[in-house]
Scaffold this motif. Structure first.
Motif, PDB file in Angstrom:
ATOM      1  N   VAL A  89      18.154  11.186 -12.574  1.00  0.00           N
ATOM      2  CA  VAL A  89      19.350  10.591 -13.187  1.00  0.00           C
ATOM      3  C   VAL A  89      19.739  11.456 -14.389  1.00  0.00           C
ATOM      4  O   VAL A  89      18.922  11.679 -15.284  1.00  0.00           O
ATOM      5  CB  VAL A  89      19.093   9.130 -13.636  1.00  0.00           C
TER       6      VAL A  89
ATOM      7  N   ALA B 250      25.061   4.812 -13.126  1.00  0.00           N
ATOM      8  CA  ALA B 250      24.133   5.715 -12.436  1.00  0.00           C
ATOM      9  C   ALA B 250      22.783   5.030 -12.213  1.00  0.00           C
ATOM     10  O   ALA B 250      22.157   5.201 -11.153  1.00  0.00           O
ATOM     11  CB  ALA B 250      23.956   7.003 -13.230  1.00  0.00           C
TER      12      ALA B 250
ATOM     13  N   ARG C  85      22.320   8.862 -19.658  1.00  0.00           N
ATOM     14  CA  ARG C  85      22.359   8.010 -18.466  1.00  0.00           C
ATOM     15  C   ARG C  85      23.467   6.974 -18.603  1.00  0.00           C
ATOM     16  O   ARG C  85      23.528   6.268 -19.596  1.00  0.00           O
ATOM     17  CB  ARG C  85      21.033   7.300 -18.290  1.00  0.00           C
TER      18      ARG C  85
END
Length: 196
Positions: free
Chosen positions: A79, A87, A83
């Motif tokens: 990821v 996501a 972040r």
């Protein structure tokens, strides 16, 4: 190849075949005979390693726990940072619609009425649940000491698990994407105070 390595490879083939058959045929359609055929090993070799279906399935539960943990850790590492909430929800959504989740789901249903299987599945699922919760908290950057934060993380996991369950009946991607879009907004506003 040393005997120990041959044993490890044989067991891995049998466990992978078991997981594949759980996904394709469900618990009731998975037999030790089909597993040995799928793994390309003799019935005798399969029985040597796993004398009963429950022995095989219990070992598959442990194997699935390891695979699910490794898949989640790899997905979490991929990821991008910073972040986004969306996501992270994609990562969770992908996990709960994966073949590994489908195999685990088959074992949950079978364990409901099989005490021996429940004794194996229950503790391992609790372990996976704790790890997924911890990972979600970490990825979302949630302060669990904030009132209601822990419950919202758990609601998130319950939501994506439920969406994964719905996906076992029909491809539910469009609806799932819309729900996760809205849930990301809710999490950002409620948990982190960020705007997406």
């Amino acid at each position: 190849m040393p005997q120990e390595e041959r044993t490890r490879v044989m067991r891995a083939r049998l466990l992978e075949a078991t997981v594949e058959l759980l996904v394709e045929r469900g618990f009731s359609g998975t037999s030790t005979t089909l597993v040995s055929e799928r793994a390309g090993v003799s019935r005798g070799a399969q029985l040597h390693h796993f004398p009963t279906k429950n022995d095989l399935v219990v070992a598959a539960v442990e194997h699935l726990t390891e695979v699910r943990g490794a898949e989640l850790a790899a997905a979490a590492a991929a990821v991008p940072t910073p972040r986004s909430t969306r996501a992270v929800l994609d990562l969770l959504g992908d996990h709960f619609t994966s073949p590994v989740f489908t195999a685990a789901l088959e074992l949950w249903v079978a364990a409901r009425t099989d005490a021996d299987l429940m004794a194996a599945v229950g503790p391992l699922e609790q372990k996976v649940g704790r790890e997924v919760h911890r990972l979600t908290v970490e990825l979302l950057g949630v302060d669990e000491t904030a009132p209601g934060a822990r419950e919202l993380v758990q609601a998130t996991l319950d939501l994506v698990r439920g969406l994964g369950l719905a996906n076992t009946i029909t491809d539910d991607r469009r609806r799932r994407e819309a729900i996760l879009d809205r849930w990301a907004l809710t999490l950002d506003a409620t948990l982190t105070g960020r705007t997406p």
